[in-house]
Scaffold this active site. Structure first.
Site, short mmCIF file in Angstrom:
data_model
loop_
_atom_site.label_atom_id
_atom_site.label_comp_id
_atom_site.label_asym_id
_atom_site.label_seq_id
_atom_site.Cartn_x
_atom_site.Cartn_y
_atom_site.Cartn_z
N HIS A 181 -10.94 -15.39 15.58
CA HIS A 181 -11.17 -16.34 16.67
C HIS A 181 -12.12 -17.44 16.23
O HIS A 181 -12.10 -18.54 16.79
CB HIS A 181 -11.76 -15.62 17.89
CG HIS A 181 -10.81 -14.70 18.56
ND1 HIS A 181 -10.59 -13.42 18.12
CD2 HIS A 181 -10.01 -14.87 19.64
CE1 HIS A 181 -9.69 -12.84 18.90
NE2 HIS A 181 -9.33 -13.70 19.83
N ASP A 251 -0.35 -15.29 16.91
CA ASP A 251 -1.61 -15.25 17.64
C ASP A 251 -1.96 -16.69 18.00
O ASP A 251 -1.41 -17.64 17.41
CB ASP A 251 -2.69 -14.63 16.74
CG ASP A 251 -3.75 -13.87 17.52
OD1 ASP A 251 -3.83 -14.06 18.75
OD2 ASP A 251 -4.50 -13.10 16.91
#
Length: 512
Positions: A181, A251
């Site tokens: 992330h 993702d």
């Protein structure tokens, strides 16, 4: 289906809020996504989500796949009014594979009732690195065999209840020490190691989709690009080596592991060209619309991209039609007493005690002198926390024992830890609630210094179990998460209402 519609079907997008306003309608109409993902910001209650899904379908004129991250534990989007499951590692700590099926079945039925037909779960990363900041308790453990057995039961539960599943994060993030992330993790191991560890769940657990993540593998890739944009990973490894025929879903392409190095449109073009099916943009409608326009232009002038479009379109449309084929069930079963009781029982069975001094349980209430409590964090940005401050269980114990609560930030400094420890009483039982202390020098220092004070010390590790092996810790309760069900289970163990019978689902680390 024209080119505009066909390209749109490859997009998995998020929307800004709990209802469709004019701007969101504009984005849906322009992008024409094949799938929509829901986050906490989109969710008020069950009836509202069901109405939101209906409105999305009305605007689009067809049924997209409706996705969500409902792993259980710290990554649970459906909370208020729903049956929240303990996380993967907590379920594994019960030492009963059937609990993965039970929890998965309850979650799937509740998702299906509100119109969600694609769960972006389970996590099948083998958490072989205790210092991994992004996986930890989201994993079923540190052995491929354990991950495979619990993940297979979870996927079976989804399938039997009409919800598509997704194995993540391909080809495996359990060994890395950077959170995708935030930046691009590097996994520097040969294919032979991957084959015997990380890849095994992807080979042995049949699933409707697989989520390639943003990770770089120098021993498999020529260029330093995320796996989600790499031909060596998406095509050579997933399609040719593993013979995977299902859908590959990226993702979020807005994560730091991609966005720190590539523009959003570059990620889409390279991802599609090299083998990705669903292109995921969870936020920023302007980017969603812009990327689609640019991708169409690129496809119009590239026969290679046109060919890839047709391959992926065939897969995502077959997937979407299967996803939307299950009829919805009644909302009335959501959060039923039976479901809540089952989730609580699973949580109760997960609590693990590692004790040198067994007289600390049940907790001798009159002997407690001070409670030290971490202020719960959001270390991984996918989390939605039920308690962002002092844990409810710490406050409750403080009331029962009439003890002061000394709270601290998870990333407190070593000097701050020294000051807190210096003021601790030199008598009685010190109760310390931690969150991933093994990853924070300040929490580690606090634990060590408190262990040097006279009196006894009991640690409650609210997240990763590795806190039990930090220097100075000799007595520890593990909950593998801080959901409401987990905090209730901790309280039961402290009071002696139940005995902590969970089994440590990871090996004792040589070093933390």
């Amino acid at each position: 289906m024209n080119l505009d519609e066909a390209v749109g079907r490859l997009f998995l997008i998020g929307i800004p809020g709990p209802e469709i306003d004019s701007d969101t309608e504009k984005t849906l109409v322009q992008v024409k996504p094949g799938a929509v993902i829901l986050f906490s910001k989109n969710i008020v209650d069950a009836a509202q989500v069901r109405a939101l899904v209906d409105e999305i379908e009305r605007v689009l004129g067809y049924k997209p796949a409706i996705a969500i991250d409902q792993e259980g534990g710290i990554v649970s989007r459906l909370r208020e009014g729903f049956s929240v499951s303990p996380g993967a590692m907590a379920i594994a700590a019960t030492n009963r594979v059937e609990n993965s099926f039970l929890a998965g079945s309850i979650m799937a039925r509740e998702m299906r009732a509100i119109g969600v037909n694609w769960n972006l779960a389970p996590v099948v990363d083998v958490n072989c690195n205790p210092k991994n900041p992004g996986i930890g308790v989201r994993s079923f453990g540190d052995s491929p065999e354990q991950v495979i057995s619990y993940a297979r039961a979870f996927v079976d539960a989804m399938s039997e209840n009409g919800v598509m599943s997704c194995l993540k994060h391909f080809p495996g993030k359990g060994r890395v020490d950077v959170d995708a992330h935030l930046d691009l993790p590097v996994l520097d191991v040969p294919l032979s190691t991957l084959d015997s560890e990380e890849l095994r769940p992807f080979k042995e657990v049949p699933a409707d989709s697989i989520m390639p993540s943003h990770i770089f593998m120098p021993q498999l890739q020529v260029r330093r690009v995320p796996a989600s944009m790499s031909r060596e990973i998406l095509t050579d490894l997933a399609r040719d080596y593993l013979k995977y025929q299902g859908v590959l879903v990226a993702d979020d392409l807005g994560m730091g592991g991609v966005s720190n190095y590539f523009k959003p449109e570059e990620a889409a073009i390279e991802g599609l060209k090299n083998g990705m099916d669903y292109l995921t943009y969870c936020h920023e409608p302007e980017i969603q619309r812009r990327v689609k326009k640019i991708l169409i232009k690129e496809i119009e002038r590239s026969s290679e991209l046109e060919g890839r479009l047709q391959q992926s379109l065939s897969r995502v449309e077959r997937f979407r039609m299967k996803a939307v084929s299950s009829a919805r069930v009644s909302l009335e079963g959501i959060g039923s007493p039976e479901s809540l009781e089952t989730m609580q029982e699973i949580s109760d069975n997960s609590i693990t005690a590692i004790l040198n001094d067994r007289s600390l349980l049940p907790l001798p209430v009159s002997d407690v002198s001070t409670i030290f409590a971490v202020r719960l964090s959001r270390l991984v940005q996918v989390e939605d926390g039920p308690q962002k401050g002092v844990p409810a269980v710490a406050r409750e114990i403080a009331q029962i024992t009439d003890s002061p609560v000394v709270d601290f930030a998870p990333n407190l400094t070593v000097d701050e830890a020294a000051r807190i420890a210096a003021s601790a009483p030199g008598k009685g039982i010190k109760l310390i609630f931690t969150e991933n202390a093994h990853l924070h020098d300040g929490q580690r220092e606090l634990l060590f210094r408190l262990s040097q004070r006279t009196g006894r010390m009991l640690v409650i590790a609210l997240r990763n179990p590795y806190d039990a092996f930090v220097n100075g810790v000799k007595n520890c309760i593990l909950s593998y998460g801080y959901e409401a069900v987990s905090q209730k289970s901790i309280m039961k163990v402290l009071k002696g209402t139940i005995v902590a019978e969970g089994k440590l689902p990871v090996k004792i680390p040589q070093e933390v």
